[in-house]
Design a protein around this motif. Structure first.
Motif, mmCIF file in Angstrom:
data_model
loop_
_atom_site.group_PDB
_atom_site.id
_atom_site.type_symbol
_atom_site.label_atom_id
_atom_site.label_comp_id
_atom_site.label_asym_id
_atom_site.label_seq_id
_atom_site.Cartn_x
_atom_site.Cartn_y
_atom_site.Cartn_z
ATOM 1 N N VAL A 58 1.327 -1.266 5.118
ATOM 2 C CA VAL A 58 1.059 -1.310 6.559
ATOM 3 C C VAL A 58 1.860 -2.450 7.188
ATOM 4 N N GLN A 59 1.853 -3.547 6.481
ATOM 5 C CA GLN A 59 2.597 -4.715 6.955
ATOM 6 C C GLN A 59 4.080 -4.383 7.143
ATOM 7 N N VAL A 107 -1.750 -0.697 0.048
ATOM 8 C CA VAL A 107 -1.761 -0.067 1.369
ATOM 9 C C VAL A 107 -1.581 -1.131 2.452
ATOM 10 N N GLN A 108 -2.223 -2.267 2.253
ATOM 11 C CA GLN A 108 -2.081 -3.320 3.266
ATOM 12 C C GLN A 108 -0.649 -3.820 3.345
ATOM 13 N N LYS A 109 -0.047 -3.956 2.186
ATOM 14 C CA LYS A 109 1.342 -4.396 2.170
ATOM 15 C C LYS A 109 2.219 -3.365 2.884
ATOM 16 N N VAL A 166 4.328 1.249 7.339
ATOM 17 C CA VAL A 166 4.101 2.610 6.874
ATOM 18 C C VAL A 166 3.301 3.339 7.954
ATOM 19 N N ASN A 167 3.500 4.650 8.079
ATOM 20 C CA ASN A 167 2.768 5.390 9.099
ATOM 21 C C ASN A 167 1.454 5.944 8.583
ATOM 22 N N ASN A 168 1.433 6.260 7.312
ATOM 23 C CA ASN A 168 0.200 6.742 6.727
ATOM 24 C C ASN A 168 0.335 6.728 5.221
ATOM 25 N N TYR A 169 -0.711 7.100 4.540
ATOM 26 C CA TYR A 169 -0.700 7.083 3.090
ATOM 27 C C TYR A 169 -1.400 8.338 2.599
ATOM 28 N N LYS A 209 -5.944 -0.974 -2.316
ATOM 29 C CA LYS A 209 -6.061 -1.569 -0.991
ATOM 30 C C LYS A 209 -4.917 -2.530 -0.688
ATOM 31 N N GLU A 210 -4.627 -3.335 -1.698
ATOM 32 C CA GLU A 210 -3.603 -4.352 -1.504
ATOM 33 C C GLU A 210 -2.249 -3.717 -1.185
ATOM 34 N N ARG A 226 10.841 -0.715 3.156
ATOM 35 C CA ARG A 226 11.452 -1.894 3.786
ATOM 36 C C ARG A 226 12.919 -1.632 4.100
#
Lengths: 129, 765
Positions: A100-101, A96-98, A104-107, A93-94, A71
């Motif tokens: 993405v929000q 990664v979703q955060k 983030v470009n990848n994980y 999952k949560e 951020r």
């Protein structure tokens, strides 16, 4: 097709082991300029001084975690568009979703193979030379 | 070493740090520090061990760490309170985790049953399957399969064409990435807490419309909270008293939900969270802390270097991130956008070299050096000291005047040699923490086995002492802590009956005192049971039945070989090792041990140890035909006795009167068998010495040769242990001299005084 050697990388992880593993993998892929930071705060400080093209950051770090580092990077104009790959200890999952929000470009899920590392970087930059 | 192996070693080293952090953190939580930073540090320690272990394919470790981590995650999220029961289990789990790490490192075996028990116990707390491979909810997400295959460092060729043949679909861009996640996820249930303020209505908004909007997004279950609704008489006509909790199951994302509240965000309390997750996803209260973080980083970071990274010209058209453009933009941006006033770069810091230098000093504060190299250096410095001493002696023998250039130069050399020696010794010095930090676990285990409740308090862990001393301190300390809990502390019911807290306190402390390190192990137990100790000593024939002993003498009986107070050999302390072994190992380190005990209040064992085992300040003396060294720290004064001051007491024993008091007189040559006749008092010199526990004696020697710093060479390593001798050294003239073991000598003398001469024979034999 960017040359790996031309991409500067910042590896942020509180674990020396993981930093060494990521660095080892990156070096094998041809990356040359690799910086390290043991926490998000230090990473951010270094990034402000020396921008890079790719940040590979752990999620759970002391002082400033990966999500907040992301951020902070995204809200600081000069480094706003730096590619950001998040390292996670488990496939959360949560989280990664955060991430993405927040852009983030990848994980990358630990433990990872060098193939996965390469794929994730190429997904962001296109095939490396 | 192959790079992977080197990283693995790093991992194990790091694990030790993390295990220490884990234990400290858990103890801190036990002590009431339940703030999120402490809890998170504990979680992170386990999480990190698991992460690293995965990379090296250490499956047992991963499996256990996973269960531990899951439980800690519940604690972290506030779903599980860190109660005493849970903490006890977690502390034991930390011990098992430590065992697993060590087993992985050294190839040992871990008690599988114990792991299983703790996995089950942890699982019971977290309410999850303890198999360790629980569903983490990623099934429906398009993640690649987890692989435990470590990164291979074999040279690998990456053909650019190989990528096309790759089975994994590269993720195109962040734009493509986000919808993919959302689509794969399907519907999510959100819990929305919505409490309108009066201003919301004043601004002509309507709760019902907002709720209806949510209703359009998916399935809703709405609960009205009217708990703040006052009685009719007190109600403000324009007040806002109602709140709603909406359970929304939708395909829409968080932003869409927040969008519904876009116009009223400032006029309500709004909290949107994912169902089942305690973590707050979105909240409109308070300013975004990220700006504060960034401002802080900007303020502490040196100014950006003017030399920006070179652009990447090769990036092809479909690259999702235009890095080159980003860099150009970075160069173009003159001022950091979010920089607060105080973050304006200082001109002095603008130079890249300065920034780099600052970075370098921040990261390279320590280096790791092979211990052999340090030891080699210490050996060499030892030789240098001997050599310097020899040279000094030659110069003295050559009859050069005190003021000659050679003599003054030599004085300077001596001074420098000493400084080098001190500095080199400092390299080997380590904080006692490395030993102390093993003790909490021991205390827990002993407490669990004995059914006692113990709190171990440690102090002065930062005190530094030679590495060898530290290494050899571990066993005696372990034994003493065991003893303190097993024999020292009473059972909780007895303690409570005696008006004490049920929880016993064992205190382990270290402090520097006049060139030595003093370590104390004290307990607040019942103290030494003197009548019982005396009975046992009589029963075992260690003292005569009619012996009259002072309290202190009785307390010291526990150090006698073959003495054990445990009436039945217990599991913990009774391992065939008594306090005599502790005493011997402390003495082998050139240390002393003493005990002070107060009935009903507890006992304190005090160890006094030299800071280094390499050098010693000594008084060189002659006894019979031998040259001996007496440690200077033990000598209080030297005196020339008169024949009238020496009085015989019984067979062969003498006392000397010094300023009205009497102390035993030990003829060193006689005691060690170097001569058959005692030195005539008037012809010799008496050294008044103080042994352990303050016991005084006078050593009768033939003459004093001088005072010297000597390099200690182990006699045991080169020959064998000899009674009355602690070590050997090489003198300036190349002769070997033996260093006296004062305490053994004094103890031998005490044996002579005691009614049954058991000690004397034991000591000589």
């Amino acid at each position: 097709m960017p040359a790996a050697s031309s991409i500067k990388v910042m590896v942020a992880d509180d674990q020396l082991t993981i930093r060494a593993l990521v660095r080892g993998g990156l070096q094998q892929l041809g990356f040359k300029d690799i910086d390290e930071a043991p926490d998000g705060e230090e990473a951010l400080r270094q990034l402000i001084v020396k921008p890079v093209q790719l940040i590979i950051s752990d999620y759970n770090m002391p002082k400033l975690d990966g999500l907040n580092l992301l951020r902070a990077v995204r809200s600081h104009e000069p480094i706003k568009k730096t590619a950001f790959i998040m390292l996670t200890g488990r496939a959360d999952k949560e989280l990664v979703q955060k991430a993405v929000q927040y852009g983030v470009n990848n994980y990358l899920v630990k433990p990872f193979t060098i193939t996965t590392l390469k794929e994730k970087i190429e997904a962001v930059f296109g095939p490396l030379t | 070493m192959d790079p992977m192996e080197a990283i693995k070693q790093t991992f194990f080293q790091e694990c030790e740090e993390q295990l220490a952090e884990l234990e400290q953190g858990l103890l801190a939580i036990e002590g009431g520090e339940t703030d999120s930073e402490t809890v998170n540090a504990v979680f992170r320690a386990v999480h990190s061990i698991k992460g690293g272990a995965g990379a090296f394919g250490l499956e047992d470790l991963v499996r256990f760490a996973h269960v531990f981590e899951t439980t800690l995650d519940h604690v972290r999220a506030g779903r599980l309170a860190p109660e005493a029961d849970l903490l006890k289990v977690m502390l034991r789990a930390a011990d098992v985790l430590a065992d697993l790490v060590r087993a992985a490192r050294d190839g040992g075996v871990v008690d599988e049953a114990r792991c299983e028990v703790l996995r089950a116990e942890l699982g019971a707390f977290s309410g999850e399957d303890e198999t360790g491979d629980g569903d983490d909810g990623m099934g429906e997400l398009d993640f690649q399969p987890l692989s435990f295959e470590p990164i291979s460092f074999e040279p690998m060729a990456f053909e650019p064409t190989a990528i096309e043949a790759d089975p994994f679909e590269p993720i195109g861009s962040e734009l493509a990435f986000a919808p993919e996640l959302a689509a794969a996820d399907g519907r999510t249930t959100w819990i929305i807490h919505f409490r309108p303020h009066a201003s919301l209505y004043a601004h002509a908004n309507e709760s019902a419309l907002l709720l209806r909007e949510l209703g359009r997004m998916g399935e809703v279950e709405t609960t009205l909270d009217d708990s703040t609704l006052p009685p009719l008489a007190d109600m403000e006509p324009e007040g806002a008293y109602l709140a709603w909790t909406v359970r929304l199951t939708t395909e829409r994302d968080l932003d869409a939900i927040r969008g519904a509240f876009e116009w009223v965000e400032d006029d309500c309390d709004l909290k949107i969270e994912r169902e089942g997750g305690a973590a707050e996803v979105a909240s409109v209260q308070g300013p975004d802390p990220i700006e504060l973080i960034l401002a802080k980083a900007l303020a502490s970071a040196p100014a950006p270097t003017m030399e920006a990274p070179p652009p990447i010209p090769q990036i092809a058209e479909p690259a999702p991130l235009d890095v080159a453009a980003l860099i150009r933009k970075a160069q173009a941006a003159e001022e950091p956008v979010l920089a607060p006033a105080n973050a304006v770069p200082a001109p002095a810091a603008a130079h890249p070299a300065t920034a780099n230098a600052a970075n370098a000093t921040a990261t390279t504060a320590t280096i790791r050096v092979d211990l052999d190299r340090v030891d080699r250096l210490i050996d060499l410095v030892g030789e240098l000291v001997i050599n310097q001493a020899m040279l000094a002696q030659r110069v003295t023998e050559s009859g050069l005047g005190r003021s000659s250039g050679v003599v003054t130069g030599l004085d300077e050399l001596e001074h420098l040699t000493r400084e080098i020696q001190d500095s080199v010794m400092a390299i080997r010095a380590q904080p006692v923490k490395s030993v102390f930090q093993r003790m909490p676990r021991l205390a827990r285990e002993v407490a669990a086995m004995t059914g006692k409740s113990v709190r171990l308090v440690t102090e002065g862990e930062g005190c530094e002492v030679d590495k060898t001393v530290i290494e050899r301190l571990s066993d005696p300390l372990t034994h003493m802590i065991r003893n303190a809990i097993d024999h020292g502390l009473e059972r909780p019911d007895k303690r409570i009956a005696a008006g004490k807290s049920g929880e016993g306190v064992v205190r382990l402390s270290a402090a520097h005192r006049s060139g030595r390190i003093v370590i104390e192990v004290s307990d607040d137990g019942a103290g030494i049971n003197r009548p019982r100790v005396k009975d046992i000593a009589i029963e075992k024939g260690l003292i005569a039945p009619d012996a009259v002993l002072s309290d202190e003498e009785i307390d010291n009986l526990i150090f006698l070989p073959g003495f054990s107070t445990a009436s039945e050999v217990s599991d913990i302390s009774g391992r065939g090792v008594g306090m005599d072994v502790v005493k011997r190992s402390i003495q082998a380190l050139g240390g002393r041990i003493s005990v002070a005990s107060r009935p009903g209040l507890g006992s304190t064992f005090t160890l006094s140890l030299p800071l280094t085992l390499a050098v010693l300040d000594g008084m060189v003396v002659s006894a019979g035909s031998q040259t001996l060294v007496v440690p200077l720290t033990a000598i209080i004064e030297t005196l020339q006795p008169k024949a009238a001051e020496v009085h015989p007491i019984g067979e062969g024993a003498h006392v000397i009167s010094i300023r009205g008091g009497y102390v035993p007189l030990i003829d060193v040559g006689l005691a060690l068998g170097y001569s058959d006749e005692a030195v005539e008092p008037a012809k010799g010199v008496a050294l008044l010495i103080e042994g352990e526990g303050g016991a005084r004696a006078a050593l009768m020697v033939g003459a004093i040769q001088g005072q010297r710093q000597v390099v200690i060479k182990s006699l045991e390593a080169n020959y064998r242990q000899v009674f009355g001798i602690a070590a050997a050294t090489i003198l300036g003239d190349g002769r070997v001299a033996l260093i006296l073991d004062i305490d053994a000598l004094v103890a031998g003398q005490k044996g002579l005084e005691s009614p049954a001469p058991v000690l004397r024979t034991a000591a000589i034999g």
